[in-house]
Design an enzyme around this catalytic site. Sequence first.
Site: not given
Ligand code: PEP
Length: 253
Positions: A236-237, A99, A9-11, A97, A175, A215, A169
């Site tokens: 994500g990250g 967010e 997930n590049w967001k 998501h 994050g 994470s 999640e």
């Molecule tokens: C996400 O954006 O779905 C996510 C899990 O981010 P991260 O891996 O950065 O926690």
Amino acid sequence: MRKQIAAANWKMNLTYQQGEKLLDDILKAKHQLKDHQQVIFAVPFPYLIMANSVVANEKNFSVAAQNCYHKKSGAYTGEVAAEMLHSIGIRYCVIGHSERREYFSESNQDLADKLNLLLENGITPIFCCGEPLAIREAGTQNSYVEVQLKESLFHLGAEQVKGIIIAYEPIWAIGTGKTASSAQAQEMHAHLRKVLADQYGDAVANEVSILYGGSVKAANAAEIFGQPDVDGGLVGGASLLAEEFSTIIASLK
Ligand code: PEP
């Protein structure tokens, strides 16, 4: 075996050129995916066509949108419809998501509508659910996540549910660098599978891939993905770094 999936997930990160380079760097690692393994890049809307053509000849690599609108079409300036995604060959779409739920006030009903539109358009939804920290601290995470599933998914028939990917999640782990332990992930995934089994039967529940997100990184992916009810991750990250994400791909069961 259920599909095992590493979804990036590049967001709202990376320029077009940086995105192209990242895909190129990941593909250079020449991952040989098994038939039951899948890698999905959820990229920003303006990069979808580019990303789709970059992975076109790669076995089991696909592209996802990060969202779609909950109406079919019309006067909704700035929004993107499921039918539009279908028309450019997109086969996956992340919805719900945390967010989007938090910053764009998306409700469980909106997500039910999005699910319908995606399925009508032959797009596999990656449906996100998960509890905030206060709910985890109160110990009521199971019922909280169960309601998210019931209100968004349970109007669907068994055949449709089989075509959905779920991403659990926990919001407190997204994050933050704070990952759920593999035991916490397994416990929730087993619970979600039971919720699906109670509604649709064991055969359906056993077919649905449930990803963990929060994470995930190269250093913890293998342990988390190794849990029996964890079928990969939504990342994500760490998905923005070619080497990290390549190790995560290599950690799929
Ligand atoms: C996400 O954006 O779905 C996510 C899990 O981010 P991260 O891996 O950065 O926690």
